[in-house]
Design an enzyme around this catalytic site. Structure first.
Site, PDB file in Angstrom:
ATOM      1  N   LYS A 104      49.221  52.869  78.212  1.00 45.76           N
ATOM      2  CA  LYS A 104      49.884  52.957  79.515  1.00 45.76           C
ATOM      3  C   LYS A 104      50.360  51.575  79.934  1.00 45.76           C
ATOM      4  CE  LYS A 104      46.786  56.758  80.699  1.00 45.76           C
ATOM      5  NZ  LYS A 104      45.628  57.202  81.521  1.00 45.76           N
ATOM      6  N   GLY A 132      47.042  60.638  81.852  1.00 48.33           N
ATOM      7  CA  GLY A 132      46.280  61.255  82.927  1.00 48.33           C
ATOM      8  C   GLY A 132      44.916  60.607  83.054  1.00 48.33           C
ATOM      9  N   ALA A 136      37.802  56.437  78.211  1.00 43.19           N
ATOM     10  CA  ALA A 136      37.218  56.587  76.881  1.00 43.19           C
ATOM     11  C   ALA A 136      35.720  56.854  76.960  1.00 43.19           C
ATOM     12  CB  ALA A 136      37.479  55.325  76.064  1.00 43.19           C
ATOM     13  N   LYS A 187      50.060  52.758  87.994  1.00 46.12           N
ATOM     14  CA  LYS A 187      48.780  52.818  88.711  1.00 46.12           C
ATOM     15  C   LYS A 187      47.892  51.628  88.368  1.00 46.12           C
ATOM     16  CE  LYS A 187      46.577  54.279  84.846  1.00 46.12           C
ATOM     17  NZ  LYS A 187      45.458  53.654  84.127  1.00 46.12           N
ATOM     18  N   SER A 250      37.039  51.217  84.470  1.00 50.11           N
ATOM     19  CA  SER A 250      38.387  50.661  84.452  1.00 50.11           C
ATOM     20  C   SER A 250      38.366  49.152  84.269  1.00 50.11           C
ATOM     21  CB  SER A 250      39.104  51.013  85.768  1.00 50.11           C
ATOM     22  OG  SER A 250      40.269  50.238  85.923  1.00 50.11           O
ATOM     23  N   ASN A 252      40.986  47.281  84.635  1.00 51.44           N
ATOM     24  CA  ASN A 252      41.755  46.752  85.753  1.00 51.44           C
ATOM     25  C   ASN A 252      40.856  46.531  86.961  1.00 51.44           C
ATOM     26  OD1 ASN A 252      44.763  46.898  84.899  1.00 51.44           O
ATOM     27  ND2 ASN A 252      43.963  48.882  84.284  1.00 51.44           N
TER      28      ASN A 252
END
Length: 344
Positions: A104, A132, A136, A187, A250, A252
């Site tokens: 992504k 989506g 993982a 996102k 995440s 991020n």
């Protein structure tokens, strides 16, 4: 059952474990022999999926020839390496192999979506994306997950849905390839912002505001780039936004926490590893300016990440913008830069 080759042993390891469990013939490729050796010796990917057994039925290799006889070829690698790897495998890939990207982001320097990169390098193959809310760490543990498959080829989407879906991995079809990819990419900067404000100790109110207004920015920019408005209300839009903004899985979000605690952005990214939102923020802001779309949250993130602005100053600038009326239609308008009160 299908013969599936997965390029990349990060997120790819989780997919390999799941699809192997449901009877597919799975091969996982890594560029790094030490990564393959560690998985084979430990029986698990200790760094990324500790405690999750990698079955011996999964073939692990560094040999690029592994792509030559697969039905489905999955790219599960960071965006900055997609073209390089595609160029290396192109001489091995059969024309009837379906190529699926699960990464992504955008290609740096060209600002292209990853499906565009793959189509340029593998023009004879059908290209699709799976996107989506799908960490993982949970796919590898067989946690129920629902995602989207998108392609310009309807038969390709139907085949992938029928072949790859199982009782713990539900797949919806969506023909809006542009919107699905943009939702997954855009996102990431918003999730980086949510990590920053959590690191600053600002609380749930601020995170909720960032997610809501972040979705407005994603939708406005995504529609301006050719995506369909309704796509951003689905799994590849708001669904992926929620999971990435709120989960400790995440990267991020984890990098954002460090930035919010005072660590310089470049250092935080280096510490966490691949943080797609860091690169994506700069690309998204440049694209937004080309399309004359206001993205104040992403703009302030770029100031923090690349120009040394403090996160506190960024928050103050966002809160001090001119007053305006809010309506649900705000999310869907492509406001023009510099037009008075047209701020997010």
């Amino acid at each position: 059952m299908a013969k599936i080759t997965i390029l990349g042993c990060g997120f790819g390891t989780a997919l390999a474990i799941m699809w192997d469990k449901y009877g597919h013939n799975v091969t996982a490729w890594s560029k790094y022999q030490e990564e393959i050796d560690a998985i084979m010796n430990d029986g698990e990917h200790k760094r990324l999926l500790p405690g999750v057994i990698v079955p011996p039925t999964i073939r692990l290799t560094t040999d690029m020839n592994c792509v030559s006889d697969c039905d489905i070829l999955v790219f599960a690698i960071p965006s900055k390496f997609v073209r390089e790897v595609a160029q290396k495998v192109k001489s091995y890939v059969k024309k009837d192999t379906i190529v699926v990207n699960v990464g992504k982001g955008f290609e740096e320097n060209t600002d292209k979506r990853l499906s565009q990169v793959l189509k340029e390098e593998l023009p004879d193959n059908r290209i699709a994306v799976l996107t989506g809310p799908s960490h993982a760490e949970e796919i590898g543990r067989n946690v129920p997950t629902t995602i989207v498959v998108s392609s310009e080829d309807e038969d390709c989407m139907m085949y992938l849905q029928e072949t790859l879906q199982n009782d713990r991995f539900r797949i919806y079809r969506n023909s809006d390839l542009v919107g699905c990819e943009l939702g997954g990419a855009l996102k990431n900067p918003i999730a980086l912002c949510c990590g920053i404000v959590e690191g600053m100790g600002l609380g749930d109110n601020t995170i909720a505001a960032l997610m809501t207004r972040g979705l407005a920015e994603i939708t406005r920019l995504g529609v301006a780039m050719g995506g369909k408005r309704e796509t951003f209300d689905g799994l590849s839009g708001v669904g992926d936004l929620i999971v990435t903004c709120t989960s400790s899985h995440s990267r991020n979000h984890r990098a954002g926490l460090l930035i919010g605690q005072g660590i310089p952005a470049a250092q935080a990214v280096k510490q966490v590893g691949t943080v797609e939102g860091y690169q994506c923020a700069k690309i998204a802001y440049a694209i937004a300016r080309e399309h004359n779309v206001q993205v104040p949250i992403i703009e302030q993130l770029c100031e923090v990440c690349y120009n040394g602005q403090s996160p506190l100053e960024a928050v103050s600038k966002l809160m001090d913008r001119p007053r305006r009326k809010y309506s649900d239609s705000d999310r869907f308008a492509c406001f023009v830069v510099g037009e008075g009160d047209f701020f997010n």
